[in-house]
Design a protein around this motif. Sequence first.
Motif, PDB file in Angstrom:
ATOM      1  N   ASP A  31      70.921  73.542  58.943  1.00  0.00           N
ATOM      2  CA  ASP A  31      71.056  72.333  59.761  1.00  0.00           C
ATOM      3  C   ASP A  31      70.871  71.058  58.935  1.00  0.00           C
ATOM      4  O   ASP A  31      71.415  70.014  59.264  1.00  0.00           O
ATOM      5  N   LEU A  32      70.061  71.158  57.893  1.00  0.00           N
ATOM      6  CA  LEU A  32      69.855  69.987  57.034  1.00  0.00           C
ATOM      7  C   LEU A  32      71.037  69.769  56.091  1.00  0.00           C
ATOM      8  O   LEU A  32      71.079  68.794  55.365  1.00  0.00           O
ATOM      9  N   GLY A  33      71.992  70.675  56.117  1.00  0.00           N
ATOM     10  CA  GLY A  33      73.188  70.524  55.283  1.00  0.00           C
ATOM     11  C   GLY A  33      73.177  71.410  54.043  1.00  0.00           C
ATOM     12  O   GLY A  33      74.074  71.332  53.201  1.00  0.00           O
ATOM     13  N   ILE A  56      71.129  64.923  50.048  1.00  0.00           N
ATOM     14  CA  ILE A  56      71.978  66.031  50.487  1.00  0.00           C
ATOM     15  C   ILE A  56      73.046  65.505  51.432  1.00  0.00           C
ATOM     16  O   ILE A  56      72.717  65.012  52.511  1.00  0.00           O
ATOM     17  N   ARG A  57      74.285  65.595  51.055  1.00  0.00           N
ATOM     18  CA  ARG A  57      75.390  65.189  51.938  1.00  0.00           C
ATOM     19  C   ARG A  57      75.157  63.837  52.598  1.00  0.00           C
ATOM     20  O   ARG A  57      75.261  63.688  53.812  1.00  0.00           O
ATOM     21  N   GLY A  58      74.756  62.865  51.787  1.00  0.00           N
ATOM     22  CA  GLY A  58      74.676  61.499  52.289  1.00  0.00           C
ATOM     23  C   GLY A  58      73.379  61.124  52.985  1.00  0.00           C
ATOM     24  O   GLY A  58      73.255  60.020  53.490  1.00  0.00           O
ATOM     25  N   ALA A  59      72.395  62.029  53.010  1.00  0.00           N
ATOM     26  CA  ALA A  59      71.095  61.668  53.587  1.00  0.00           C
ATOM     27  C   ALA A  59      69.992  62.069  52.605  1.00  0.00           C
ATOM     28  O   ALA A  59      70.156  63.012  51.825  1.00  0.00           O
ATOM     29  N   VAL A  60      68.886  61.331  52.639  1.00  0.00           N
ATOM     30  CA  VAL A  60      67.733  61.691  51.819  1.00  0.00           C
ATOM     31  C   VAL A  60      66.781  62.488  52.698  1.00  0.00           C
ATOM     32  O   VAL A  60      66.376  62.031  53.766  1.00  0.00           O
ATOM     33  N   ILE A  61      66.456  63.695  52.247  1.00  0.00           N
ATOM     34  CA  ILE A  61      65.649  64.593  53.066  1.00  0.00           C
ATOM     35  C   ILE A  61      64.478  65.114  52.244  1.00  0.00           C
ATOM     36  O   ILE A  61      64.656  65.555  51.103  1.00  0.00           O
TER      37      ILE A  61
END
Lengths: 76, 243
Positions: A31-33, A56-61
């Motif tokens: 779900d987080l990519g 990850i895929r355009g977001a910082v997680i």
Amino acid sequence: MNIKLPQLRPGQRGIVQEIQGEGLTRRRMLDLGMVPGTLVEVVRRSPLGDPVAYQIRGAVIALRKDEASYINVTTC
Amino acid sequence: MDGSDLTLLNHRNSNEEPVIALAGNPNTGKSTLFNALTGLHQHTGNWPGKTVLHSRGHYVYQGINYTVVDLPGTYSLIANSIDEEVARDFICFQKPEVTVVVADATCLERNLNLVLQIMEITSQVILAVNLMDEARRKKITIDDKELQRRLGVPVVPMEARQGVGVSELKDTIAQVIDRRIVPHPRLVRYEPDIEDAIALLEPQIIRALGDGISARWLSLRILEGNLDIVKNFLPASLIKEAV
Ligand SMILES: Nc1nc2c(ncn2[C@@H]2O[C@H](COP(=O)(O)OP(=O)(O)OP(=O)(O)O)[C@@H](O)[C@H]2O)c(=O)[nH]1
Ligand SMILES: [Mg+2]
């Protein structure tokens, strides 16, 4: 080189090869990519080294080490 | 949310004002859109996880009063966290007339995971593709017509901070509510053995719980072994049987 995600250092990138673990832990990573083929870059570490922020895929997680250890990446 | 809340929530009658839920990944501009729709000034910030409990506001469009609910940002609705549980329970139990999924145009792909999940729960979905200005700056173009065709739900491009697309969104919401637009979400088809198992479970879920909840969505959670979610729905059926 095939390594576990927490072994990447800040600024390094890897490509997700596989997600170990099953059930909800695996689902959460997906779900987080974190699907195979995804490019992951280490943005920074928190002062104590855990958690670590990943792009990850355009977001910082932010992931804890125990969560990130489920992910195998190849360095690039 | 426990069983006693469920009965209350199920009793909201249809002449009350329509409820519009704003869902989406963290930091996609849900609260900004909430403010643009309602004129309230809820604090927005550029970090994820800020909206923890949902806030409510209202607006009037073409003589109709709408209630808007700003949900916390999530990547999923599997309920790994309180935020996911709040968003999921609201969409499942409160049954908003329309759920607007606010997506980030600069990383649309990652946002579509949640869009597809929400489409499995409800067909009353509108996709608001926000941050179109940022996408333009990054030379990303989005074919909203094609996206709409492939998803089967209305797509509205937006720049919520500048108020761009807000009246188009209000109009699309009104049209979905009075059935001038009927979304037909194109759902994910799983492997044949999973689809077979869903086909076995769905009728039993409908028999036990009625059609108030998406049987397909709940079947998938059961197949996933997500018993926490299933437990959430059982009190409702027991209450119904008891009545
Ligand atoms: N450039 C641009 N920025 C926007 C737009 N919409 C929102 N923002 C900015 O994006 C940031 C996040 O906005 P929020 O409204 O707090 O996002 P949110 O989805 O409510 O965030 P969470 O509740 O934490 O999930 C803020 O700095 C907004 O000003 C837009 O259309 N364009
Ligand atoms: Mg918010």
